[in-house]
Design an enzyme around this catalytic site. Structure first.
Site, short mmCIF file in Angstrom:
data_model
loop_
_atom_site.label_atom_id
_atom_site.label_comp_id
_atom_site.label_asym_id
_atom_site.label_seq_id
_atom_site.Cartn_x
_atom_site.Cartn_y
_atom_site.Cartn_z
N LYS A 2 26.21 -11.99 10.58
CA LYS A 2 27.25 -13.02 10.61
C LYS A 2 27.58 -13.46 12.04
O LYS A 2 27.13 -12.82 13.01
CB LYS A 2 28.50 -12.46 9.92
CG LYS A 2 28.28 -12.14 8.44
CD LYS A 2 29.56 -11.67 7.77
CE LYS A 2 29.33 -11.37 6.31
NZ LYS A 2 30.60 -11.07 5.60
N TYR B 262 29.41 -18.97 -0.78
CA TYR B 262 30.51 -18.10 -1.21
C TYR B 262 31.28 -18.68 -2.40
O TYR B 262 32.45 -18.32 -2.60
CB TYR B 262 31.45 -17.83 -0.05
CG TYR B 262 30.94 -16.75 0.92
CD1 TYR B 262 30.65 -15.47 0.46
CD2 TYR B 262 30.78 -17.02 2.26
CE1 TYR B 262 30.21 -14.48 1.32
CE2 TYR B 262 30.33 -16.02 3.14
CZ TYR B 262 30.05 -14.75 2.66
OH TYR B 262 29.62 -13.77 3.50
N ASN C 61 32.92 -8.79 9.39
CA ASN C 61 32.31 -7.48 9.12
C ASN C 61 30.80 -7.45 9.40
O ASN C 61 30.07 -6.68 8.79
CB ASN C 61 32.68 -6.99 7.72
CG ASN C 61 32.18 -7.92 6.62
OD1 ASN C 61 31.56 -8.94 6.92
ND2 ASN C 61 32.44 -7.57 5.38
N HIS D 171 26.16 -9.31 5.89
CA HIS D 171 26.29 -9.52 4.45
C HIS D 171 25.01 -9.00 3.79
O HIS D 171 23.94 -9.10 4.38
CB HIS D 171 26.44 -11.01 4.12
CG HIS D 171 26.26 -11.31 2.66
ND1 HIS D 171 27.28 -11.19 1.76
CD2 HIS D 171 25.16 -11.66 1.95
CE1 HIS D 171 26.82 -11.47 0.54
NE2 HIS D 171 25.53 -11.76 0.64
N GLU E 141 20.73 -15.87 -3.75
CA GLU E 141 21.00 -15.96 -2.31
C GLU E 141 19.71 -16.18 -1.50
O GLU E 141 19.72 -16.94 -0.53
CB GLU E 141 21.70 -14.69 -1.83
CG GLU E 141 23.11 -14.58 -2.39
CD GLU E 141 23.88 -13.36 -1.90
OE1 GLU E 141 25.09 -13.31 -2.16
OE2 GLU E 141 23.27 -12.47 -1.26
P1 CMP Z 1 30.59 -10.25 2.26
O1 CMP Z 1 29.88 -9.01 1.89
O2 CMP Z 1 29.83 -11.31 2.97
O3 CMP Z 1 31.22 -10.88 0.92
C1 CMP Z 1 32.38 -11.67 0.91
C2 CMP Z 1 33.06 -11.69 2.25
O4 CMP Z 1 34.41 -12.06 2.20
C3 CMP Z 1 33.10 -10.28 2.82
O5 CMP Z 1 31.83 -9.85 3.17
C4 CMP Z 1 34.09 -10.47 3.95
O6 CMP Z 1 33.52 -11.13 5.06
C5 CMP Z 1 35.09 -11.40 3.25
N1 CMP Z 1 36.18 -10.66 2.65
C6 CMP Z 1 36.18 -9.83 1.60
N2 CMP Z 1 37.39 -9.36 1.32
C7 CMP Z 1 38.21 -9.93 2.21
C8 CMP Z 1 39.60 -9.85 2.44
N3 CMP Z 1 40.40 -9.10 1.68
N4 CMP Z 1 40.11 -10.57 3.46
C9 CMP Z 1 39.30 -11.35 4.23
N5 CMP Z 1 37.96 -11.46 4.05
C10 CMP Z 1 37.43 -10.76 3.06
#
Ligand code: CMP
Length: 141
Positions: free
Chosen positions: A11, A51, A114, A117, A128
């Protein structure tokens, strides 16, 4: 056990932190092969489409904003149980809950930023992968 393919994204925060190679190293060390990869900068429509399952979530707008603030590296990983293996290498979504030695434990800033993904199941992986790659861009081996 079966050979699977899964989608990985380093990311914008991962690209900014200069850990693309470190993520790739962990994938390869974990037995996964990078069989397609490219750097892209998603526009709003592309990120919203990716998303779409989260569009009712309170964090959706912020997530799209984050995912479009800079380039990302999208890859297809292949290997034994690649979907679960990649998720093990990444660690839990929230870095505070992620296991020691995982990418998110080591590099993620918070639950949104984070670093990586990974697809969460076979149907998601199929969608995806096709969202970012043409068949002739994937080199299964
Ligand atoms: P990802 O695995 O890409 O899938 C959905 C994404 O949404 C997740 O990683 C985070 O980047 C984001 N995400 C999931 N939960 C939250 C949350 N509670 N608050 C903010 N971002 C979130």
């Amino acid at each position: 056990m079966s050979i699977e393919q899964t989608l990985s994204i380093v990311k914008p925060d991962g690209v900014e932190k200069n850990v693309i190679g470190e993520c790739f190293r962990r994938f390869e060390k974990g037995g996964l092969k990078i069989i397609a990869t490219k750097m892209i900068h998603m526009d709003r429509a592309k990120a919203e489409g990716f998303y779409a399952v989260h569009k009712e979530r309170p964090f959706f707008d912020s997530l799209v904003q984050f995912m479009t603030r800079g380039p990302v590296v999208v890859s297809v990983l292949e290997g034994e149980n690649a979907i679960a293996k990649n998720r093990e290498i990444m660690g839990a979504t929230n870095p505070e809950a992620a296991a020691e030695g995982t990418i998110r434990k080591d590099f993620a800033s918070n639950i949104e930023e984070n670093t990586v993904h990974g697809s969460d199941g076979p149907d998601t992986a199929k969608f995806e992968i096709s969202y970012f790659f043409e068949t002739n861009e994937i080199f299964s081996r």
